[in-house]
Design an enzyme around this catalytic site. Structure first.
Site, PDB file in Angstrom:
ATOM      1  CB  ILE A  36      40.350 -38.070 -16.086  1.00 54.83           C
ATOM      2  CG1 ILE A  36      40.024 -37.609 -14.658  1.00 54.83           C
ATOM      3  CG2 ILE A  36      39.968 -36.995 -17.114  1.00 54.83           C
ATOM      4  CD1 ILE A  36      38.570 -37.245 -14.429  1.00 54.83           C
ATOM      5  CE  LYS A  37      36.928 -41.427 -24.408  1.00 58.24           C
ATOM      6  NZ  LYS A  37      35.712 -41.893 -25.092  1.00 58.24           N
ATOM      7  CD  GLN A  38      39.421 -33.716 -21.926  1.00 55.08           C
ATOM      8  OE1 GLN A  38      38.776 -33.734 -22.985  1.00 55.08           O
ATOM      9  NE2 GLN A  38      38.958 -33.172 -20.807  1.00 55.08           N
TER      10      GLN A  38
END
Length: 349
Positions: free
Chosen positions: A235-237
């Site tokens: 996940i990229k956040q």
């Protein structure tokens, strides 16, 4: 591992924080055996695990369970002139790959077009992460929608170890994007590629006169939870900057624990809530490096990396701070980020 990383007073203050929200003992932590612990028991195929192994075992952070990725898709998202104007050498896409290689990154994330010009020369030298959808801003008036720019099969033909996509959770188009990306990730897994999801929130109502809740821990945390649910392996956040988006905007379901016991105002605790929503770190969280602001970029990148690492995250995906400056300085900035994850002084909060 000892490093030559120089820390500022602000950095040192972050090292003193003791997390009293979600205990670190409840997290699935990064480490050399992370794939064995988190993915070998899963439904991921041997081919997908091999691709994940390419990502986790490349570059200066290879074998640590941490990740440093160079992303350069801003030529589409922000116009090529605005993105590469500070350093025109990156109009030539081969220089993007060279920066990731020289900078010791685990992977390089960029477009079909970039990889299409260099695939045979570099696919065996650094893992490719093909960004399959984008928000193009040439349409007037601008619209904010992620649309597919190519197929998963094309990414596979380019030699990609992984595909990446963005969903604008909260937008009018999010339902369609969830369906498209879910199908694309299923196909990527069938072909043996890993999947990375940019879990961004996007709705004009999320930005008020007082705060920008696009970076609220509760909203971004829920976006993360949706992302891992549809099959993202990473996940990229964006790094959270505040909390209470649901309560301020008066929508969604909340519990007082989200604000009173599961988080605090400290950026490490806000980020740990994001990690918790990635199945307690069972799926790795990498935070974005943000825009380039000039002279303070290096210190800001180190700060973001410290927050991510101490929260239980797995690394940074930092682009503009690296490629919008002279090549050697970009390499130095990427190495400084990596040094945070290699430095034994910087431990889990």
């Amino acid at each position: 591992m000892a490093t030559s990383l120089q820390l500022t007073a602000d950095h040192e203050a972050l090292l003193q924080h003791e997390c009293k929200t979600i205990p670190k003992e409840q997290l699935h932590l990064p480490g050399a055996d992370f794939l064995d612990r988190s993915f070998v028991p899963s439904s991921r195929s041997a081919q997908v695990i091999r691709s994940l192994g390419q990502l986790y075992n490349s570059g200066r952070l290879g074998g640590t369970g941490y990740m440093s990725i160079l992303p350069v898709d801003q030529g589409i998202e922000h116009t090529a002139g605005a993105s590469f104007g500070p350093n025109p050498m990156y109009f030539d896409p081969e220089n993007i790959i060279k920066l990731a290689l020289e900078g010791g990154c685990n992977a390089v994330a960029t477009t079909f077009g970039t990889f299409g010009t260099v695939a045979r020369k570099y696919a065996h030298k650094i893992p490719f992460l093909v960004k399959i959808n984008h928000n193009e801003l040439l349409t007037y008036p601008n619209k904010f929608d992620q649309i597919m720019f190519g197929s998963v099969e094309e990414a596979w033909n380019l030699g990609a170890a992984a595909v990446g996509a963005t969903i604008y959770f909260g937008s009018e188009e999010s339902g369609r994007q969830i369906q498209e990306v879910s199908a694309a990730f299923e196909r990527a897994h069938e072909l043996g590629m890993a999947t990375v999801l940019w879990c961004y929130t996007r709705n004009n109502a999320f930005k008020t006169a007082d705060k920008d809740y696009h970076v609220a821990a509760d909203l971004t945390g829920q976006a993360n939870h949706l992302g891992v649910t549809i099959g993202a392996d990473i996940i990229k956040q964006k790094l959270p900057e505040n909390n209470g988006g649901f309560t301020a905007l008066k929508f969604g379901k909340t519990h007082k624990a989200m604000y009173e016991t599961l988080s605090s105002d400290n950026p490490i605790d806000l980020t740990r809530y994001q990690v918790a929503n990635c199945y307690m770190g069972h799926i790795g969280l990498i935070n974005s490096g943000g825009e380039s602001k000039g002279a303070t970029d290096r210190d800001e990148a180190i700060r973001t990396a410290i927050i991510n690492k101490r929260a239980g995250g797995q690394g940074l995906i930092s682009g503009r701070k690296a490629f919008q400056r002279p090549f050697a300085e970009g390499v130095d900035l990427l190495n400084a980020i990596q040094d945070v994850y290699l430095d034994e002084r910087i431990t889990l909060a």
